[in-house]
Design an enzyme around this catalytic site. Structure first.
Site, PDB file in Angstrom:
ATOM      1  N   GLU B  73       0.807  -1.218   0.000  1.00 33.08           N
ATOM      2  CA  GLU B  73       0.000   0.000   0.000  1.00 33.08           C
ATOM      3  C   GLU B  73       0.846   1.277   0.000  1.00 33.08           C
ATOM      4  O   GLU B  73       0.470   2.277  -0.607  1.00 33.08           O
ATOM      5  CB  GLU B  73      -0.952  -0.002   1.200  1.00 33.08           C
ATOM      6  CG  GLU B  73      -1.995  -1.118   1.171  1.00 33.08           C
ATOM      7  CD  GLU B  73      -1.479  -2.459   1.694  1.00 33.08           C
ATOM      8  OE1 GLU B  73      -0.323  -2.520   2.159  1.00 33.08           O
ATOM      9  OE2 GLU B  73      -2.243  -3.441   1.638  1.00 33.08           O
ATOM     10  N   HIS B 124     -14.745  -0.964   3.571  1.00 30.81           N
ATOM     11  CA  HIS B 124     -14.765  -1.784   4.786  1.00 30.81           C
ATOM     12  C   HIS B 124     -14.421  -0.963   6.025  1.00 30.81           C
ATOM     13  O   HIS B 124     -13.772  -1.440   6.944  1.00 30.81           O
ATOM     14  CB  HIS B 124     -13.814  -2.979   4.646  1.00 30.81           C
ATOM     15  CG  HIS B 124     -14.259  -3.993   3.618  1.00 30.81           C
ATOM     16  ND1 HIS B 124     -14.505  -3.658   2.312  1.00 30.81           N
ATOM     17  CD2 HIS B 124     -14.514  -5.320   3.716  1.00 30.81           C
ATOM     18  CE1 HIS B 124     -14.880  -4.733   1.646  1.00 30.81           C
ATOM     19  NE2 HIS B 124     -14.914  -5.757   2.470  1.00 30.81           N
TER      20      HIS B 124
END
Lengths: 281, 329
Positions: B73, B124
């Site tokens: 990421e 999420h």
């Protein structure tokens, strides 16, 4: 005068600028900046296809340069100013209140030549890869360069970027690692051994070259070889051997001058090594 | 008829209904796909959660503009920052915890401080991630993101609004954090809505209390509004879909009218939307305020609905808080 001699003259002035800026600010990072004065000079005065007077953030139709190890800012600002990105006299504002020449490079104040902030280590190669992908999407066949530190190779993000660059065949980028073997707390081999950097980058799938970053002849010989290796479905990296503090005997061979300004006596001694070739700011 | 009754009758409650429950992340996926069709500058990046983020449709249709980064990421955020150089508009997609905490320094330096036109799209989020538990239940992201100068923070309430927000942020130049969730929730806002960044939506007018809700809590606030109506309390329900910049005029206008408020968010109370609103009230119009959110604890495994009840993120708790804060007026 030969082209090499001209470049050496610029590098001499860049080293003067670095010392004067850091001495004047009473803060900064002389070691790495002095060690990289030659590569900065070669890039900005010979290698890069760029438009210093017409800086744009997007840099369409130009080569782009990213400095990942932002603490080398003094060297970068010197070549940016000397090659025409902003007035040379602005170098006197380095690290001072309201300056565009922040301690570490930033875009917030709009300094021409800087396209992303750097200083927190390990991030520049990822950004450079993104810019290289953008060039591919724009059918712009210019190159992206990214200078990194050797201590910086300890950051995990570098290796995320290394894996991506090879895995996605980003072949319009040339990474350069300033391998001076020193970092803040001591020699890299003690702080955290880097191992065989050449083998590591090769294993990650990059074309790897080596050069002496304090030998102008070698720099202008090896970088064209690196450029020849672009466009072959592999990213390219150069492991550039340098001496931290190059040109100032008492600053070389030690980590002591990573981030410390010289006092008056040390400054006078250091600056005497470098002739005023282009005129001080 | 007393004047009060007259006002109460005028404040008829708008009823919101929905045909089906849909997940907000699918709204993001639809919005991204639509953007891909109309703007060739849009590029998307994902770190091994393409299906979860509903980015597969974009990936399939525009493979040359989609970058799978693998589980990396930090690198994804840096690449996104770099892609803006050359005029691209990158949308990064991963879970909210990997979109913020894991990459805070990358966002801070390469995106926020460098003012790059990156859209950080985070799915999420919150406790409704459910069964995977606290490691994945990001409840601190508003705080982290709102503290960064240059950053805009958006938290839409349902599928239609998430789609509209996704499309709207492409036209805004600057870093944006867009937060949405995993479960299917009532899809009650209009399909053709215009999403205006920084403009709160007054869903129901009221006079007794202001309820400022964001994300999944907006529906809970509407449900609470119905219960309160039966009890004779006229709640003004406001959807704060933009956490930063806050819609100062709407918030202060409402609180001046009602004299008290509740904030409701699927986020820690520390550092959340409620804290931003409290700051505003303290400065301009100090009135009693109750804050509903996570009370300085981590979440746990469970079904989304069960977790919402256990952690007090439900209509019933909003009703209780409303009665409490009204008594403090």
């Amino acid at each position: 005068m030969s082209e090499i001699d001209e470049l050496k003259q610029v590098a001499t002035q860049v080293r003067r600028d670095i010392l004067r800026m850091i001495y004047d600010a009473k803060s900064g990072h002389p070691g790495g900046a002095l060690g990289c004065a030659d590569i900065f000079t070669a890039l900005y005065f010979k290698i890069l296809k760029h438009d210093p007077g017409g800086f744009s953030m997007d840099g369409f139709g130009e080569d782009l340069f990213f400095l990942s190890n932002g603490h080398l800012s003094a060297a970068w600002y010197s070549v940016l100013a000397r090659s025409g990105y902003f007035p040379v006299k602005e170098l006197s504002t380095f690290r001072k209140l309201n300056t565009r020449l922040q301690g570490h490079p930033a875009t917030e104040e709009g300094l021409p030549g800087v396209r992303v902030a750097s200083g927190s280590l390990g991030q520049g190669l990822s950004v450079a890869l993104g810019a290289a992908l953008s060039k591919k999407l724009n059918n712009d066949n210019h190159l992206v360069y990214c200078l990194m530190g050797d201590g910086e190779q300890q950051e995990g993000q570098i290796w995320e970027a290394a894996m991506f660059g090879a895995g996605r065949e980003v072949d319009n980028i040339i990474g350069i690692i300033d391998y001076n073997g020193q970092q803040i707390d001591g020699p890299c081999c003690e702080v955290m051994p880097l191992g065989d950097l050449h083998a590591k980058w090769k294993a990650f799938g990059w074309s790897v070259l080596e050069m002496n970053g304090n030998d102008m002849e070698d720099i202008v010989k090896i970088i064209p070889k690196a450029i020849e290796k672009t466009g072959q479905k592999k990213p390219v990296v150069i492991i550039m051997n340098t001496d931290m503090g190059y040109g100032v005997d008492f600053m070389m061979g030690t980590h002591e001058w990573h981030g410390k300004p010289p006092n008056e006596e040390q400054f006078n001694k250091a600056i005497s090594n470098f002739e005023e070739t282009l005129g001080d700011y | 008829m007393t004047i009060e009754n007259e006002i109460n009758n005028k404040l008829k409650m708008k009823k919101y209904s929905y045909k089906e429950k849909k997940d907000t992340r699918s709204g993001f996926g639809e919005g991204l796909f639509e953007l891909g069709n109309k703007n060739s500058k849009i590029v998307a990046l994902c770190s091994d959660l393409t299906g979860s983020l509903k980015m597969d449709k974009f990936q399939k249709q525009f493979p040359e503009r989609f970058y799978q980064t693998g589980i990396a990421e930090a690198n994804m955020m840096g690449i996104a920052a770099g892609l803006t150089i050359g005029g691209k508009i990158p949308f990064t997609g991963t879970f909210a915890n990997f979109s913020t905490g894991r990459v805070y320094d990358q966002i801070r330096q390469s995106i926020a401080y460098s003012n790059k036109n990156v859209k950080i799209c985070a799915s999420h989020a919150g406790i409704t991630l459910g069964e995977d538990g606290a490691t994945h239940q990001m409840l601190e992201d508003f705080g982290m993101m709102k503290m960064l100068p240059n950053m805009t923070v958006i938290s839409p309430c349902d599928f239609n609004q998430t789609k509209a927000a996704t499309i709207a942020i492409a036209d805004y130049k600057g870093p944006v954090y867009l937060r949405f969730g995993r479960p299917k929730v009532p899809n009650f806002t209009s399909e053709d809505q215009e999403f205006i960044i920084g403009k709160a939506d007054i869903l129901n007018e009221g006079k007794d209390i202001s309820v400022f809700a964001t994300g999944h809590m907006v529906w809970q606030a509407l449900e609470a509004g119905k219960i309160l109506f039966e009890k004779g309390i006229r709640a003004e329900i406001i959807n704060i879909h933009t956490i930063k910049p806050l819609d100062v005029d709407t918030i202060l206008g409402s609180i001046k009218k009602t004299g008290c408020g509740i904030t409701a968010e699927e986020h820690q109370i520390n550092g959340g939307m409620g804290e931003s609103i409290a700051q505003l009230l303290t400065k301009y119009c100090a009135k009693p305020l109750e804050m509903i959110g996570i009370k300085d604890v981590f979440g746990e495994s469970g079904k989304p609905d069960e977790l919402m009840v256990k952690y007090g993120l439900d209509a019933e708790n909003i009703v209780k808080a409303a009665q409490k804060v009204i008594s403090r007026k």
